[in-house]
Write a protein that holds these residues in place. Structure first.
Motif, PDB file in Angstrom:
ATOM      1  N   THR A   1       0.945  -2.832 -24.277  1.00 20.81           N
ATOM      2  CA  THR A   1       1.869  -1.719 -24.315  1.00 20.81           C
ATOM      3  C   THR A   1       1.672  -0.436 -23.465  1.00 20.81           C
ATOM      4  OG1 THR A   1       2.078  -2.203 -26.710  1.00 20.81           O
ATOM      5  CG2 THR A   1       2.914   0.005 -26.085  1.00 20.81           C
ATOM      6  N   ALA A   2       0.457  -0.095 -23.435  1.00 14.31           N
ATOM      7  CA  ALA A   2      -0.177   1.003 -22.342  1.00 14.31           C
ATOM      8  C   ALA A   2       0.248   0.444 -20.942  1.00 14.31           C
ATOM      9  CB  ALA A   2      -1.402   1.510 -22.489  1.00 14.31           C
ATOM     10  N   THR A   3      -0.267  -0.446 -20.507  1.00 14.22           N
ATOM     11  CA  THR A   3      -0.098  -0.835 -19.187  1.00 14.22           C
ATOM     12  C   THR A   3       1.278  -0.941 -18.696  1.00 14.22           C
ATOM     13  OG1 THR A   3      -0.936  -3.093 -19.571  1.00 14.22           O
ATOM     14  CG2 THR A   3      -2.694  -1.603 -18.953  1.00 14.22           C
ATOM     15  N   SER A   4       1.903  -2.052 -19.547  1.00 17.60           N
ATOM     16  CA  SER A   4       3.404  -2.004 -19.174  1.00 17.60           C
ATOM     17  C   SER A   4       4.101  -1.029 -19.303  1.00 17.60           C
ATOM     18  CB  SER A   4       3.954  -3.165 -20.086  1.00 17.60           C
ATOM     19  OG  SER A   4       3.970  -2.884 -21.465  1.00 17.60           O
ATOM     20  N   GLY A   5       4.030  -0.024 -20.219  1.00 19.36           N
ATOM     21  CA  GLY A   5       4.723   1.183 -20.332  1.00 19.36           C
ATOM     22  C   GLY A   5       4.462   2.137 -18.977  1.00 19.36           C
ATOM     23  N   ALA A   6       3.138   2.209 -18.516  1.00 20.14           N
ATOM     24  CA  ALA A   6       2.833   3.038 -17.414  1.00 20.14           C
ATOM     25  C   ALA A   6       3.675   2.479 -16.226  1.00 20.14           C
ATOM     26  CB  ALA A   6       1.228   2.850 -17.203  1.00 20.14           C
ATOM     27  N   ASP A   7       3.738   1.038 -16.045  1.00 20.21           N
ATOM     28  CA  ASP A   7       4.557   0.617 -15.079  1.00 20.21           C
ATOM     29  C   ASP A   7       5.815   1.026 -15.170  1.00 20.21           C
ATOM     30  OD1 ASP A   7       5.505  -0.952 -12.834  1.00 20.21           O
ATOM     31  OD2 ASP A   7       5.419  -2.897 -13.943  1.00 20.21           O
ATOM     32  N   CYS A   8       6.460   0.896 -16.194  1.00 16.04           N
ATOM     33  CA  CYS A   8       8.106   1.212 -16.515  1.00 16.04           C
ATOM     34  C   CYS A   8       8.078   2.860 -16.222  1.00 16.04           C
ATOM     35  CB  CYS A   8       8.258   1.126 -18.121  1.00 16.04           C
ATOM     36  SG  CYS A   8       9.857   1.803 -18.454  1.00 16.04           S
ATOM     37  N   LEU A   9       7.329   3.697 -16.433  1.00 16.95           N
ATOM     38  CA  LEU A   9       7.407   5.067 -16.292  1.00 16.95           C
ATOM     39  C   LEU A   9       7.042   5.336 -14.801  1.00 16.95           C
ATOM     40  CD1 LEU A   9       5.571   6.814 -19.347  1.00 16.95           C
ATOM     41  CD2 LEU A   9       8.061   6.256 -18.996  1.00 16.95           C
ATOM     42  N   CYS A  10       6.244   4.354 -14.112  1.00 19.68           N
ATOM     43  CA  CYS A  10       6.093   4.961 -12.647  1.00 19.68           C
ATOM     44  C   CYS A  10       7.338   4.389 -11.835  1.00 19.68           C
ATOM     45  CB  CYS A  10       5.023   3.952 -12.311  1.00 19.68           C
ATOM     46  SG  CYS A  10       4.533   4.090 -10.436  1.00 19.68           S
TER      47      CYS A  10
END
Length: 382
Positions: free
Chosen positions: A189-198
């Motif tokens: 959830t953290a890493t995929s979400g960080a990609d999304c926000l980036c």
């Protein structure tokens, strides 16, 4: 103004929407190849539900093997051959970005040839002579937005991480069912979400940005910075999961229409030459890129900062820099480090990584970044 705006033919956004996947696929194909993620797909009962829905709709299917990592040329070639052998006239991708990217590339290659390397950017690619086969995407993570992009990232570990790209590779339908993301572990959830926000942030400041992408990226970036914290701390918060799922799809629309920037440029180089995950890299790199761009006069970040915080700042410059601090704080909250120290990266790797980072994404950064500047940034991170 002069721009084109691409989206899937249809986007179905509803909890439980996966139940109608047979009807959706039936609009575009009679015999689909199912691309899927790992064991959880079968153990959760999702496989039985999806296959039953296809059967009810009269859609035939063949199941390609599990996809657990970014698609390699060999995997795509094998998948395209599988589709031809089973006479598939379309595909259904159920999974995260790697699964959907594999399906997109296979759908493009199946009617066109036997080797995806003939079409990979950076290797004198030729255009597709025949239109790619239709793909319906059912994402199970909230990250890459691949369900709404027109490219597929092909990775040969230790060598390259480049895209295959064509407007017709865009999935014909994206079915966004947040219930499928409920069991995604906190780390993913953290890493995929960080990609999304980036992606949302980079699309907003891209030198190819346009008013439609700006409106979507700004609105959903503000939503995403809050929703990611909520989804990370409580994976069963369906409202947060749903907001992140929509944010991811919007970020994909942004990629298709505005492109990305230097953070994803570095993610390509780091992703090709290291075992680090894409989302992890994007999360760590993003604050460095924001500060790099701010130092060179990019103040458009200020809009995102104000949308997130609802606060006033002394200047656009101050508000723009504040987004880097907000991103640092979010990364700490979701467990991402402030740099790559301790990950196994070495200073001697920097020249090769910097060279591999000079692809299409970095060219859309709002300000130029040279190989030397890229090396300096990497030196700060490693």
């Amino acid at each position: 103004m002069n721009f084109t705006f691409l989206t899937p033919n249809e986007m179905i956004i509803r909890r439980g929407a996966a139940a109608q996947i047979g009807e959706v696929c039936g609009k575009y194909a009679t015999n689909v190849c199912i691309f899927r993620y790992g064991k959880h797909y079968e153990q959760s009962g999702t496989a039985d539900k999806i296959e039953a829905a296809l059967t009810r709709a009269g859609v035939g299917f063949s199941v390609f093997g599990r996809i657990s990592s970014e698609p390699s040329p060999a995997l795509v070639n094998e998948a395209a051959a599988f589709m031809r052998q089973n006479k598939c006239d379309g595909a259904l991708a159920i999974g995260g970005g790697s699964v959907i990217d594999a399906a997109k590339a296979a759908c493009a290659l199946s009617p066109n040839g036997e080797d995806i390397m003939d079409y990979v950017e950076g290797f004198s690619p030729k255009p597709f002579a025949a239109r790619p086969l239709p793909l319906v995407a059912l994402p199970t993570t909230a990250g890459t937005g691949s369900e709404c992009t027109k490219n597929s990232v092909i990775t040969e570990k230790g060598k390259f991480k480049n895209s295959v790209r064509d407007d017709h590779m865009l999935p014909v339908a994206a079915v966004i069912d947040a219930e499928l993301t409920i069991h995604v572990p906190a780390g993913v959830t953290a890493t995929s979400g960080a990609d999304c926000l980036c992606q949302l942030v980079e699309c907003y400041v891209s030198r190819l940005s346009n008013p439609m992408c700006d409106a979507l990226s700004l609105h959903f970036a503000a939503i995403g910075y809050t929703a990611l914290k909520q989804a990370f701390s409580d994976g069963h918060n369906m409202d947060a999961r749903e907001r992140m799922a929509i944010c991811a799809s919007v970020s994909g629309i942004g990629i298709s229409n505005a492109g990305l920037g230097a953070a994803h440029g570095l993610a390509s180089g780091l992703g090709a030459l290291t075992p680090l995950s894409h989302g992890f890299i994007c999360g760590v790199v993003q604050p460095y890129i924001i500060r790099f761009n701010c130092k060179r006069g990019v103040t458009k970040y200020a809009d995102i900062t104000r949308a997130i915080t609802r606060k006033s700042y002394g200047s656009d410059e101050a508000a723009a820099y504040a987004l880097a601090e907000i991103t640092d704080e979010l990364n700490a909250y979701i467990g991402l480090p402030a740099n790559f120290k301790g990950t196994g990266l070495k200073k001697e790797d920097i020249p090769a990584i910097a060279k591999a980072s000079m692809g299409s994404s970095i060219k859309k950064n709002p300000v130029d970044m040279s190989v030397e500047e890229c090396e300096e940034l990497l030196d700060d991170m490693i």
